[in-house]
Design a protein around this motif. Structure first.
Motif, PDB file in Angstrom:
ATOM      1  N   ALA A 106       0.816  -1.217   0.000  1.00  0.00           N
ATOM      2  CA  ALA A 106       0.000   0.000   0.000  1.00  0.00           C
ATOM      3  C   ALA A 106       0.849   1.265   0.000  1.00  0.00           C
ATOM      4  O   ALA A 106       0.319   2.373  -0.064  1.00  0.00           O
ATOM      5  CB  ALA A 106      -0.945  -0.003   1.200  1.00  0.00           C
ATOM      6  N   GLY A 107       2.167   1.104   0.089  1.00  0.00           N
ATOM      7  CA  GLY A 107       3.057   2.256   0.073  1.00  0.00           C
ATOM      8  C   GLY A 107       3.275   2.892   1.430  1.00  0.00           C
ATOM      9  O   GLY A 107       3.791   4.002   1.529  1.00  0.00           O
ATOM     10  N   ASP A 108       2.883   2.192   2.482  1.00  0.00           N
ATOM     11  CA  ASP A 108       3.031   2.717   3.832  1.00  0.00           C
ATOM     12  C   ASP A 108       3.745   1.690   4.713  1.00  0.00           C
ATOM     13  O   ASP A 108       3.167   1.154   5.658  1.00  0.00           O
ATOM     14  CB  ASP A 108       1.654   3.055   4.414  1.00  0.00           C
ATOM     15  N   PRO A 109       5.011   1.393   4.406  1.00  0.00           N
ATOM     16  CA  PRO A 109       5.705   0.359   5.175  1.00  0.00           C
ATOM     17  C   PRO A 109       5.941   0.793   6.622  1.00  0.00           C
ATOM     18  O   PRO A 109       6.484   1.868   6.863  1.00  0.00           O
ATOM     19  CB  PRO A 109       7.030   0.185   4.436  1.00  0.00           C
ATOM     20  N   PRO A 110       5.514  -0.023   7.579  1.00  0.00           N
ATOM     21  CA  PRO A 110       5.752   0.279   8.995  1.00  0.00           C
ATOM     22  C   PRO A 110       7.203  -0.051   9.351  1.00  0.00           C
ATOM     23  O   PRO A 110       7.505  -1.160   9.784  1.00  0.00           O
ATOM     24  CB  PRO A 110       4.749  -0.614   9.722  1.00  0.00           C
ATOM     25  N   LEU A 111       8.076   0.903   9.126  1.00  0.00           N
ATOM     26  CA  LEU A 111       9.513   0.662   9.220  1.00  0.00           C
ATOM     27  C   LEU A 111       9.942   0.129  10.579  1.00  0.00           C
ATOM     28  O   LEU A 111      10.763  -0.785  10.656  1.00  0.00           O
ATOM     29  CB  LEU A 111      10.279   1.928   8.856  1.00  0.00           C
ATOM     30  N   LEU A 112       9.397   0.683  11.652  1.00  0.00           N
ATOM     31  CA  LEU A 112       9.796   0.218  12.980  1.00  0.00           C
ATOM     32  C   LEU A 112       9.391  -1.234  13.196  1.00  0.00           C
ATOM     33  O   LEU A 112      10.199  -2.051  13.651  1.00  0.00           O
ATOM     34  CB  LEU A 112       9.195   1.104  14.073  1.00  0.00           C
ATOM     35  N   MET A 113       8.160  -1.577  12.847  1.00  0.00           N
ATOM     36  CA  MET A 113       7.698  -2.951  13.046  1.00  0.00           C
ATOM     37  C   MET A 113       8.481  -3.928  12.173  1.00  0.00           C
ATOM     38  O   MET A 113       8.815  -5.029  12.610  1.00  0.00           O
ATOM     39  CB  MET A 113       6.206  -3.047  12.748  1.00  0.00           C
ATOM     40  N   LEU A 114       8.778  -3.525  10.951  1.00  0.00           N
ATOM     41  CA  LEU A 114       9.584  -4.382  10.080  1.00  0.00           C
ATOM     42  C   LEU A 114      10.972  -4.606  10.674  1.00  0.00           C
ATOM     43  O   LEU A 114      11.493  -5.722  10.673  1.00  0.00           O
ATOM     44  CB  LEU A 114       9.704  -3.754   8.689  1.00  0.00           C
ATOM     45  N   THR A 115      11.566  -3.547  11.202  1.00  0.00           N
ATOM     46  CA  THR A 115      12.890  -3.643  11.797  1.00  0.00           C
ATOM     47  C   THR A 115      12.874  -4.554  13.016  1.00  0.00           C
ATOM     48  O   THR A 115      13.776  -5.375  13.201  1.00  0.00           O
ATOM     49  CB  THR A 115      13.409  -2.237  12.162  1.00  0.00           C
ATOM     50  N   VAL A 116      11.841  -4.442  13.841  1.00  0.00           N
ATOM     51  CA  VAL A 116      11.721  -5.305  15.019  1.00  0.00           C
ATOM     52  C   VAL A 116      11.593  -6.764  14.595  1.00  0.00           C
ATOM     53  O   VAL A 116      12.186  -7.660  15.206  1.00  0.00           O
ATOM     54  CB  VAL A 116      10.514  -4.875  15.894  1.00  0.00           C
ATOM     55  N   LEU A 117      10.836  -7.017  13.542  1.00  0.00           N
ATOM     56  CA  LEU A 117      10.621  -8.377  13.071  1.00  0.00           C
ATOM     57  C   LEU A 117      11.946  -9.078  12.768  1.00  0.00           C
ATOM     58  O   LEU A 117      12.121 -10.249  13.081  1.00  0.00           O
ATOM     59  CB  LEU A 117       9.737  -8.347  11.815  1.00  0.00           C
ATOM     60  N   PHE A 118      12.901  -8.348  12.172  1.00  0.00           N
ATOM     61  CA  PHE A 118      14.175  -8.939  11.763  1.00  0.00           C
ATOM     62  C   PHE A 118      15.328  -8.597  12.697  1.00  0.00           C
ATOM     63  O   PHE A 118      16.482  -8.931  12.403  1.00  0.00           O
ATOM     64  CB  PHE A 118      14.518  -8.491  10.336  1.00  0.00           C
ATOM     65  N   ALA A 119      15.059  -7.965  13.803  1.00  0.00           N
ATOM     66  CA  ALA A 119      16.119  -7.561  14.732  1.00  0.00           C
ATOM     67  C   ALA A 119      16.778  -8.767  15.405  1.00  0.00           C
ATOM     68  O   ALA A 119      16.155  -9.824  15.541  1.00  0.00           O
ATOM     69  CB  ALA A 119      15.532  -6.646  15.807  1.00  0.00           C
ATOM     70  N   PRO A 120      18.033  -8.604  15.821  1.00  0.00           N
ATOM     71  CA  PRO A 120      18.649  -9.650  16.636  1.00  0.00           C
ATOM     72  C   PRO A 120      17.792  -9.869  17.883  1.00  0.00           C
ATOM     73  O   PRO A 120      17.359  -8.903  18.518  1.00  0.00           O
ATOM     74  CB  PRO A 120      20.016  -9.066  17.007  1.00  0.00           C
ATOM     75  N   THR A 121      17.536 -11.084  18.176  1.00  0.00           N
ATOM     76  CA  THR A 121      16.634 -11.537  19.245  1.00  0.00           C
ATOM     77  C   THR A 121      15.189 -11.105  19.004  1.00  0.00           C
ATOM     78  O   THR A 121      14.365 -11.183  19.904  1.00  0.00           O
ATOM     79  CB  THR A 121      17.081 -11.112  20.664  1.00  0.00           C
ATOM     80  N   GLY A 122      14.884 -10.701  17.786  1.00  0.00           N
ATOM     81  CA  GLY A 122      13.508 -10.408  17.414  1.00  0.00           C
ATOM     82  C   GLY A 122      12.736 -11.703  17.212  1.00  0.00           C
ATOM     83  O   GLY A 122      13.298 -12.803  17.273  1.00  0.00           O
ATOM     84  N   PRO A 123      11.448 -11.606  16.958  1.00  0.00           N
ATOM     85  CA  PRO A 123      10.620 -12.804  16.909  1.00  0.00           C
ATOM     86  C   PRO A 123      11.007 -13.801  15.821  1.00  0.00           C
ATOM     87  O   PRO A 123      10.962 -15.014  16.051  1.00  0.00           O
ATOM     88  CB  PRO A 123       9.201 -12.269  16.693  1.00  0.00           C
ATOM     89  N   VAL A 124      11.418 -13.333  14.669  1.00  0.00           N
ATOM     90  CA  VAL A 124      11.778 -14.278  13.608  1.00  0.00           C
ATOM     91  C   VAL A 124      13.092 -14.974  13.941  1.00  0.00           C
ATOM     92  O   VAL A 124      13.225 -16.189  13.756  1.00  0.00           O
ATOM     93  CB  VAL A 124      11.834 -13.584  12.231  1.00  0.00           C
TER      94      VAL A 124
END
Length: 98
Positions: free
Chosen positions: A50-68
């Motif tokens: 949609a052109g509105d990437p939630p940058l913070l949430m995306l970063t958290v998703l792939f962060a070290p010790t993040g959920p993924v």
């Protein structure tokens, strides 16, 4: 920040496929189960499209010790996660990888 939307969507599609695998262990992640993880990835993908990437949430998703990463460590695909995390970082920075 110049996000490479196409590359970011490709990373999200790949992580969706991996999280959907049978036998993943979500006990150490913030996701209670696979369906919750897949729903979150789908929501993030829709926002990117949609052109509105939630940058913070995306970063958290792939962060070290993040959920993924937590799922990857407890499920035996930590090396695969590191490759995806590198691709994610490149997409977020707008860098094309070979």
């Amino acid at each position: 920040m110049s996000v490479d939307t196409e590359a970011l969507l490709a990373v999200l599609a790949d992580i969706h496929a991996i999280l959907a695998r049978q036998g993943n262990d979500f006990s150490w992640s913030s996701f209670p189960h696979a369906d919750a993880a897949l729903q979150k990835v789908d929501e993030l993908s829709a926002a990117v499209r949609a052109g509105d990437p939630p940058l913070l949430m995306l970063t958290v998703l792939f962060a070290p010790t993040g959920p993924v990463q937590e799922v990857s460590l407890s499920s035996g695909w930590a090396e695969e996660f590191l490759v995806l995390a590198d691709r994610f970082d490149a997409a977020m920075a707008g860098i094309a990888l070979p």
